[in-house]
Design a protein around this motif. Sequence first.
Motif, PDB file in Angstrom:
ATOM      1  N   PHE A  25       3.509  17.036  59.251  1.00  0.00           N
ATOM      2  CA  PHE A  25       4.028  18.250  58.810  1.00  0.00           C
ATOM      3  C   PHE A  25       4.507  18.197  57.479  1.00  0.00           C
ATOM      4  O   PHE A  25       4.989  19.364  56.988  1.00  0.00           O
ATOM      5  N   ASN A  26       3.972  17.385  56.721  1.00  0.00           N
ATOM      6  CA  ASN A  26       4.004  17.462  55.055  1.00  0.00           C
ATOM      7  C   ASN A  26       2.724  16.936  54.455  1.00  0.00           C
ATOM      8  O   ASN A  26       1.976  16.128  55.109  1.00  0.00           O
ATOM      9  N   TYR A  27       2.827  17.136  53.101  1.00  0.00           N
ATOM     10  CA  TYR A  27       1.905  16.634  52.215  1.00  0.00           C
ATOM     11  C   TYR A  27       2.199  16.871  50.999  1.00  0.00           C
ATOM     12  O   TYR A  27       2.948  17.868  50.388  1.00  0.00           O
ATOM     13  N   VAL A  28       1.661  15.990  50.072  1.00  0.00           N
ATOM     14  CA  VAL A  28       1.839  15.914  48.530  1.00  0.00           C
ATOM     15  C   VAL A  28       0.593  16.193  47.986  1.00  0.00           C
ATOM     16  O   VAL A  28      -0.253  15.416  48.172  1.00  0.00           O
ATOM     17  N   VAL A  29       0.644  17.253  47.097  1.00  0.00           N
ATOM     18  CA  VAL A  29      -0.705  17.678  46.383  1.00  0.00           C
ATOM     19  C   VAL A  29      -0.416  17.502  44.877  1.00  0.00           C
ATOM     20  O   VAL A  29       0.594  17.820  44.368  1.00  0.00           O
ATOM     21  N   SER A  30      -1.129  16.755  44.314  1.00  0.00           N
ATOM     22  CA  SER A  30      -1.071  16.279  42.990  1.00  0.00           C
ATOM     23  C   SER A  30      -1.825  17.764  42.298  1.00  0.00           C
ATOM     24  O   SER A  30      -3.066  17.797  42.500  1.00  0.00           O
ATOM     25  N   ILE A  54       4.728  27.614  41.008  1.00  0.00           N
ATOM     26  CA  ILE A  54       5.903  26.894  41.783  1.00  0.00           C
ATOM     27  C   ILE A  54       6.742  27.722  42.703  1.00  0.00           C
ATOM     28  O   ILE A  54       6.906  27.409  43.519  1.00  0.00           O
ATOM     29  N   ASP A  55       7.265  28.662  42.032  1.00  0.00           N
ATOM     30  CA  ASP A  55       7.911  29.720  43.011  1.00  0.00           C
ATOM     31  C   ASP A  55       7.132  30.408  43.919  1.00  0.00           C
ATOM     32  O   ASP A  55       7.721  30.460  45.031  1.00  0.00           O
ATOM     33  N   ALA A  56       5.904  30.631  43.489  1.00  0.00           N
ATOM     34  CA  ALA A  56       5.030  31.450  44.816  1.00  0.00           C
ATOM     35  C   ALA A  56       4.665  30.410  45.928  1.00  0.00           C
ATOM     36  O   ALA A  56       4.858  30.565  46.791  1.00  0.00           O
ATOM     37  N   VAL A  57       4.598  29.258  45.497  1.00  0.00           N
ATOM     38  CA  VAL A  57       4.477  28.061  46.655  1.00  0.00           C
ATOM     39  C   VAL A  57       5.909  28.072  47.513  1.00  0.00           C
ATOM     40  O   VAL A  57       5.813  27.995  48.636  1.00  0.00           O
ATOM     41  N   HIS A  58       6.969  27.895  46.618  1.00  0.00           N
ATOM     42  CA  HIS A  58       8.016  27.776  47.495  1.00  0.00           C
ATOM     43  C   HIS A  58       8.418  29.278  48.452  1.00  0.00           C
ATOM     44  O   HIS A  58       8.990  28.983  49.478  1.00  0.00           O
ATOM     45  N   GLN A  59       7.926  30.300  48.103  1.00  0.00           N
ATOM     46  CA  GLN A  59       7.880  31.506  48.762  1.00  0.00           C
ATOM     47  C   GLN A  59       7.210  31.679  49.726  1.00  0.00           C
ATOM     48  O   GLN A  59       7.084  32.352  50.730  1.00  0.00           O
ATOM     49  N   ASN A  60       6.076  30.742  49.914  1.00  0.00           N
ATOM     50  CA  ASN A  60       4.991  30.761  50.837  1.00  0.00           C
ATOM     51  C   ASN A  60       5.317  30.775  52.217  1.00  0.00           C
ATOM     52  O   ASN A  60       6.402  29.915  52.438  1.00  0.00           O
ATOM     53  N   GLU A  61       5.154  31.568  53.407  1.00  0.00           N
ATOM     54  CA  GLU A  61       5.729  31.560  54.595  1.00  0.00           C
ATOM     55  C   GLU A  61       5.420  30.308  55.432  1.00  0.00           C
ATOM     56  O   GLU A  61       6.183  29.914  56.420  1.00  0.00           O
ATOM     57  N   ASN A  62       4.561  29.332  55.021  1.00  0.00           N
ATOM     58  CA  ASN A  62       4.257  28.119  55.548  1.00  0.00           C
ATOM     59  C   ASN A  62       5.017  26.948  55.155  1.00  0.00           C
ATOM     60  O   ASN A  62       4.998  25.930  55.883  1.00  0.00           O
ATOM     61  N   VAL A  63       5.677  27.383  54.305  1.00  0.00           N
ATOM     62  CA  VAL A  63       6.413  26.068  53.585  1.00  0.00           C
ATOM     63  C   VAL A  63       7.849  25.997  53.813  1.00  0.00           C
ATOM     64  O   VAL A  63       8.550  26.903  53.413  1.00  0.00           O
ATOM     65  N   GLN A  65       9.884  23.501  53.103  1.00  0.00           N
ATOM     66  CA  GLN A  65      10.616  22.734  51.763  1.00  0.00           C
ATOM     67  C   GLN A  65       9.753  22.356  50.647  1.00  0.00           C
ATOM     68  O   GLN A  65       8.499  22.042  51.127  1.00  0.00           O
ATOM     69  N   LEU A  66       9.976  22.591  49.512  1.00  0.00           N
ATOM     70  CA  LEU A  66       9.064  22.203  48.564  1.00  0.00           C
ATOM     71  C   LEU A  66       9.961  21.576  47.507  1.00  0.00           C
ATOM     72  O   LEU A  66      11.016  21.736  46.943  1.00  0.00           O
ATOM     73  N   PHE A  75       3.405  18.457  43.985  1.00  0.00           N
ATOM     74  CA  PHE A  75       3.748  19.625  44.975  1.00  0.00           C
ATOM     75  C   PHE A  75       4.066  18.614  46.447  1.00  0.00           C
ATOM     76  O   PHE A  75       3.296  18.413  47.067  1.00  0.00           O
ATOM     77  N   ASP A  76       5.365  18.231  46.505  1.00  0.00           N
ATOM     78  CA  ASP A  76       5.671  17.629  47.959  1.00  0.00           C
ATOM     79  C   ASP A  76       6.020  18.872  48.874  1.00  0.00           C
ATOM     80  O   ASP A  76       7.168  19.256  48.753  1.00  0.00           O
ATOM     81  N   MET A  77       5.195  19.041  49.732  1.00  0.00           N
ATOM     82  CA  MET A  77       5.328  20.049  50.721  1.00  0.00           C
ATOM     83  C   MET A  77       5.768  19.763  52.227  1.00  0.00           C
ATOM     84  O   MET A  77       5.062  18.914  52.581  1.00  0.00           O
ATOM     85  N   VAL A  78       6.756  20.515  52.727  1.00  0.00           N
ATOM     86  CA  VAL A  78       6.978  20.239  54.218  1.00  0.00           C
ATOM     87  C   VAL A  78       6.534  21.651  54.872  1.00  0.00           C
ATOM     88  O   VAL A  78       7.159  22.726  54.420  1.00  0.00           O
ATOM     89  N   PHE A  79       5.713  21.606  55.841  1.00  0.00           N
ATOM     90  CA  PHE A  79       5.179  22.728  56.400  1.00  0.00           C
ATOM     91  C   PHE A  79       5.795  23.104  57.969  1.00  0.00           C
ATOM     92  O   PHE A  79       6.524  22.331  58.664  1.00  0.00           O
ATOM     93  N   TYR A  80       5.967  24.505  58.167  1.00  0.00           N
ATOM     94  CA  TYR A  80       6.423  24.975  59.346  1.00  0.00           C
ATOM     95  C   TYR A  80       5.434  24.604  60.466  1.00  0.00           C
ATOM     96  O   TYR A  80       4.142  24.826  59.931  1.00  0.00           O
TER      97      TYR A  80
END
Length: 140
Positions: A25-30, A54-63, A65-66, A75-80
């Motif tokens: 449920f998470n992934y790091v994108v280089s 970065i702000d737009a990634v943070h606001q994405n409905e699937n994310v 935590q960033l 980008f270290d993202m945790v997804f819903y």
Amino acid sequence: MEKLNLNKLIANDIVNYGMDKTTSFNYVVSLNDFLDEYDDESRDYIKSHINEIIDAVHQNENVAQLDYDEKRQEFDMVFYFDGLFNKLEKKIYNDSQEMGIDFEPEDVWQISYDIENSNEYNELVKSHINDKFKTCGREL
């Protein structure tokens, strides 16, 4: 509904890239690896607008935590869960929760894979196709 702009489209691409690659449920994108897919002009744009992206990634409905590591440009993202699951996987996950069973995403994906590749599933699909063909889409 808020309109899309170039920064949001790039952010969506980053999120979708991470969601496609994750086995959890998470992934790091280089950022550097991600930029390999773009031409020089696009790379320059992305680098010059990185804070907005970065702000737009943070606001994405699937994310959920960033964390953006500026030094490593990652980008270290945790997804819903909902964003990671298709309709069948959502049904499996929701039904399992109702049954008091807490599956990890990998378990849900495996169950979904097993169902979609089963003879019973194939026969159910064929049966519904035949039923629909017999009525030609009309109610009897």
